[in-house]
Design an enzyme around this catalytic site. Structure first.
Site, PDB file in Angstrom:
ATOM      1  N   THR A  88      -1.030  -5.114   1.532  1.00  0.00           N
ATOM      2  CA  THR A  88      -0.654  -4.062   2.502  1.00  0.00           C
ATOM      3  C   THR A  88       0.830  -4.140   2.849  1.00  0.00           C
ATOM      4  OG1 THR A  88      -2.816  -4.367   3.539  1.00  0.00           O
ATOM      5  CG2 THR A  88      -1.256  -2.975   4.698  1.00  0.00           C
TER       6      THR A  88
ATOM      7  N   ASP B 131      -3.242   2.113   0.393  1.00  0.00           N
ATOM      8  CA  ASP B 131      -2.203   1.070   0.301  1.00  0.00           C
ATOM      9  C   ASP B 131      -2.171   0.354  -1.051  1.00  0.00           C
ATOM     10  OD1 ASP B 131      -4.550  -0.404   0.816  1.00  0.00           O
ATOM     11  OD2 ASP B 131      -3.638  -1.684   2.352  1.00  0.00           O
TER      12      ASP B 131
HETATM   13  C1  GP9 Z   1      -4.207  -7.170   7.503  1.00  0.00           C
HETATM   14  C2  GP9 Z   1      -4.389  -5.943   6.721  1.00  0.00           C
HETATM   15  C3  GP9 Z   1      -5.046  -6.218   5.409  1.00  0.00           C
HETATM   16  O1  GP9 Z   1      -3.477  -7.015   8.658  1.00  0.00           O
HETATM   17  O2  GP9 Z   1      -3.192  -5.261   6.575  1.00  0.00           O
HETATM   18  O3  GP9 Z   1      -4.207  -6.907   4.594  1.00  0.00           O
HETATM   19  P1  GP9 Z   1      -4.343  -6.944   3.015  1.00  0.00           P
HETATM   20  O4  GP9 Z   1      -5.240  -8.095   2.698  1.00  0.00           O
HETATM   21  O5  GP9 Z   1      -4.917  -5.661   2.537  1.00  0.00           O
HETATM   22  O6  GP9 Z   1      -2.960  -7.130   2.570  1.00  0.00           O
HETATM   23 MN    MN Z   2      -4.467  -3.663   2.447  1.00  0.00          MN
END
Ligand code: GP9
Ligand code: MN
Length: 425
Positions: A82, A256
């Protein structure tokens, strides 16, 4: 000094964004609500499980007269997941080949989207119901100029509204509205959802479609949580309308990164009815990207290839903000004259005609590998360009080279000048 000059020259020549289209400024002075949709991939759009649509809201939204939809939009993230997608959107630079740039280079000099928007008198904020230091967000957000981070402490969690990773998306959006209403306008606010995250667990009474049936528990679970998050988005649109915020805003939805890795190829191949070779792997890296402009009425689908690297110049274009001295590796998605490839962090890429992955050059239209001949592969010239561009982005980050570039006047600064400035600051 000379390295940043070389990279700047490359960017000016290959990825400048001064072409104005009809859409320039269409979102001027509007609020921008950017929703980063956790693990959402295009392969669920317009698909069903046991006769029920997986994402009915997004399916309709992408066809709306007020929506611009890019079906060939690729995520370009690596290990930073993300946070890599956030970095791409904020900076139009690539994340790093290893590690998460949010952790390793959070105090670098950038010219990030929130900083640019602050100068244009936008209020900027992030909403995400997780610990503020996850992915080092608190440091990075402070550095790149967000006015406010509504982290998990801004939300009320209880047994009813949380499971798995924490607060469920429906409660997250619902509880955000009161803060959103109080913000100075125009604002730029990023929402990061969480429920549709590996291992995709959902209490049974919250699931409105069946699980998929395959040898992959992960893919099976993926479907009801995708549906859950789709419903939360529908609720959010309604909440924005009820709060009187909808009309004066544009709403951007973006997946994402992938949620289903290559470990699940067998199940994916069952779901998609085709073999998951290198070509299909790359095609499966497409994530939703839609720009919803209430009242626009000319919504359409743009089939061209685009990626997360292109989001920043595209948003600035819609908001009517000139590129000025900004630098980006992405190109405005609406421009005629655009860079001709989308690079993935592992060196694979997509062009109008080809898809390249693990040393195989595929015909983008047929998905067939291009026959080896004595001549050079048609992918070879792109391979060189991709490597060069990724290398330039890495150099900027590893050397914190944007210190030597002044975004106010586009001039270069020597090491001595930078040190002087740092002392006086
Ligand atoms: C955690 C969320 C998920 O805050 O953004 O993270 P990811 O594992 O998808 O990078
Ligand atoms: Mn994510």
């Amino acid at each position: 000094g000379s390295e940043v000059k070389e990279i700047e020259t490359y960017m000016r020549e290959n990825t400048s964004n001064d072409e104005k289209t009809d859409l320039f400024g269409i979102a001027k002075d509007k609020n921008v609500i950017f929703v980063s949709v956790e693990s959402m991939q295009n392969f669920v759009l317009d698909e069903e499980v046991n006769g029920k649509e997986i994402t009915p809201f997004m399916n309709d939204l992408k066809e709306s007269k007020d929506t611009i939809f890019f079906p060939n939009f690729y995520h370009q993230t690596a290990q930073g997941k993300t946070s890599d997608s956030e970095f791409l959107v904020e900076n139009s630079m690539y994340p790093l080949p290893r590690g998460a740039v949010y952790f390793t280079h959070a105090s670098n000099e950038y010219n990030s989207l929130p900083e640019i928007l602050n100068e244009e008198d936008y209020y900027t904020s992030v909403y995400h119901a997780n610990n503020k230091s996850f992915w080092n967000r608190d440091s990075m957000y402070g550095n790149i100029g967000y006015d406010k981070f509504f982290d998990e402490q801004s939300f009320e969690e209880n047994e009813e509204n949380s499971f798995g990773w924490g607060l469920e998306d429906k409660a997250f959006f619902e509880q955000s509205i009161k803060y959103l209403k109080e913000q100075d306008q125009p604002f730029y606010s990023k929402f990061i959802t969480l429920t549709h995250h590996f291992p995709f667990e959902l209490p049974e009474d919250k699931a409105n479609i069946d699980k998929y049936d395959s040898n992959s528990r992960t893919l099976n679970n993926y479907m009801p949580t995708a549906r859950y998050t789709d419903e939360s988005l529908e609720d959010f649109f309604q909440q924005l309308k009820d709060a009187g915020l909808y009309e004066d805003s544009i709403i951007v939805l973006m997946g994402d990164h992938y949620g289903i890795s290559d470990f699940h190829n067998k199940a994916m191949s069952q779901f998609q009815g085709k073999e998951i070779d290198g070509y299909q792997h790359v095609q499966n890296q497409r994530v939703p990207f839609m720009i919803h402009i209430p009242g626009y009425d000319k919504g359409k689908q743009y089939d061209k290839i685009t990626g997360q690297i292109d989001v920043k110049p595209t948003l600035l274009h819609l908001m009517g903000i000139d590129e000025g001295n900004d630098l980006s590796f992405g190109t405005n998605m609406f421009a005629e004259d655009r860079k001709d490839f989308i690079a993935m962090r592992d060196g694979s890429f997509v062009t109008d005609e080809y898809v390249y992955k693990s040393e195989v050059c595929y015909d983008r239209e047929t998905g067939e590998p291009i026959e080896e001949t004595a001549e050079e592969s048609p992918c070879a010239p792109f391979q060189e360009k991709v490597e060069k561009e990724l290398g330039y982005s890495d150099s900027l980050i590893y050397g914190d080279l944007l210190r030597f570039y002044n975004f106010d006047d586009g001039k270069h600064q020597t090491k001595e000048e930078v040190e002087e400035l740092e002392k006086s600051a």
